[in-house]
Motif scaffolding. Structure first.
Motif, short mmCIF file in Angstrom:
data_model
loop_
_atom_site.label_atom_id
_atom_site.label_comp_id
_atom_site.label_asym_id
_atom_site.label_seq_id
_atom_site.Cartn_x
_atom_site.Cartn_y
_atom_site.Cartn_z
N SER A 82 3.02 -74.13 23.68
CA SER A 82 3.71 -72.77 22.84
C SER A 82 4.00 -73.25 21.40
O SER A 82 3.59 -72.45 20.61
CB SER A 82 5.16 -72.93 23.37
N TYR A 83 3.97 -74.47 20.99
CA TYR A 83 4.05 -74.80 19.36
C TYR A 83 2.81 -74.69 18.86
O TYR A 83 2.56 -74.12 17.91
CB TYR A 83 4.53 -76.21 19.38
N LYS A 86 1.78 -70.94 19.22
CA LYS A 86 2.85 -69.77 18.53
C LYS A 86 3.15 -68.70 19.51
O LYS A 86 2.98 -67.55 19.37
CB LYS A 86 2.51 -69.51 17.20
N THR A 88 5.94 -67.64 22.08
CA THR A 88 7.33 -67.73 22.61
C THR A 88 7.54 -67.85 24.46
O THR A 88 8.31 -68.55 24.71
CB THR A 88 8.33 -66.94 22.13
N GLU A 89 6.84 -67.11 24.91
CA GLU A 89 6.91 -66.82 26.47
C GLU A 89 6.82 -68.36 26.94
O GLU A 89 7.37 -68.54 28.10
CB GLU A 89 5.99 -66.03 26.98
N ALA A 91 7.44 -71.24 25.91
CA ALA A 91 8.64 -71.69 25.49
C ALA A 91 9.92 -71.54 26.48
O ALA A 91 10.32 -72.30 26.64
CB ALA A 91 8.91 -71.69 24.14
#
Length: 220
Positions: A82-83, A86, A88-89, A91
């Motif tokens: 996720s990082y 980028k 968010t789902e 995360a």
């Protein structure tokens, strides 16, 4: 022609207000993933609880610790992915898996040591999972639809502004045409004006040449 253009604009707006096929498939995919995770987790907890009946606590605790470590490792992988990308789902999936790992770690205590009146609230975890992922799936679909509608709201405002400008230009042109028709229909006066006639008379009178004669003075 203008009516046809307005109809085409309205049809274009209707097409854009409907969700495109690609977005629908994307939203369905996300909902399907969440429902699939919910089903897998429900089966997972049924297996853990049902498989603990009649088995020694120490042996079962080892199994629970292994499953907890697997979920913790999955959480770290999801956070890193996720990082880097980028997204968010992923995360959110990582947070969910972290919760499952912690709950799995404390599950031997809940099954083997907790009293029955309190145990049942924790063992309803499958119901909580089903409610959570159902609500999450609904929110994903609504948010995706609203995001698309907000993205095309600017297009609608531009179309409205262009329509009002066209109407104002049309009204102004009609008023100009009416004024032109009135001016053409008004009767014209024949003949020359009076001022020009007087000028012609003055110009037509002959002027006397030479000096004026002097009057003779009578002697007394």
């Amino acid at each position: 022609m203008k009516k046809n253009a307005i109809k085409e604009i309205e049809e274009e707006i209707d097409k854009k207000t409907k969700l495109p096929l690609e977005l629908k498939n994307n939203l369905k995919k996300q909902v399907f993933i969440n429902i699939s995770i919910a089903i897998i987790l429900i089966i997972y907890f049924i297996f853990l609880v049902a498989g603990s009946i009649g088995i020694n606590k120490n042996i079962r605790t080892i199994d629970f610790n292994i499953f907890s470590i697997i979920f913790l490792a999955s959480t770290i992988i999801l956070f890193e992915y996720s990082y880097k990308n980028k997204k968010t789902e992923f995360a959110i999936y990582g947070i969910e898996f972290l919760f499952i790992a912690i709950f799995t770690l404390f599950l031997p205590y809940i099954i083997f040591e907790l009293k029955e009146p309190y145990k049942k609230y924790y063992l309803l975890i499958n119901v909580y999972i089903a409610i959570y992922y159902s609500i999450k799936s609904i929110i994903i679909y609504i948010k995706g639809k609203n995001r698309y509608m907000n993205s095309i709201s600017d297009v609608k405002e531009i179309v409205k502004k262009t329509d009002t400008k066209k109407k104002s230009i049309k009204v102004a042109s009609e008023e100009k045409n009416k004024q032109g028709e009135k001016q053409e229909s008004a009767p014209k006066k024949r003949g020359r004006p009076k001022k020009t006639e007087e000028k012609d008379k003055i110009e037509s009178t002959p002027k006397k040449r030479g000096r004026p004669r002097k009057e003779k003075v009578k002697n007394d």
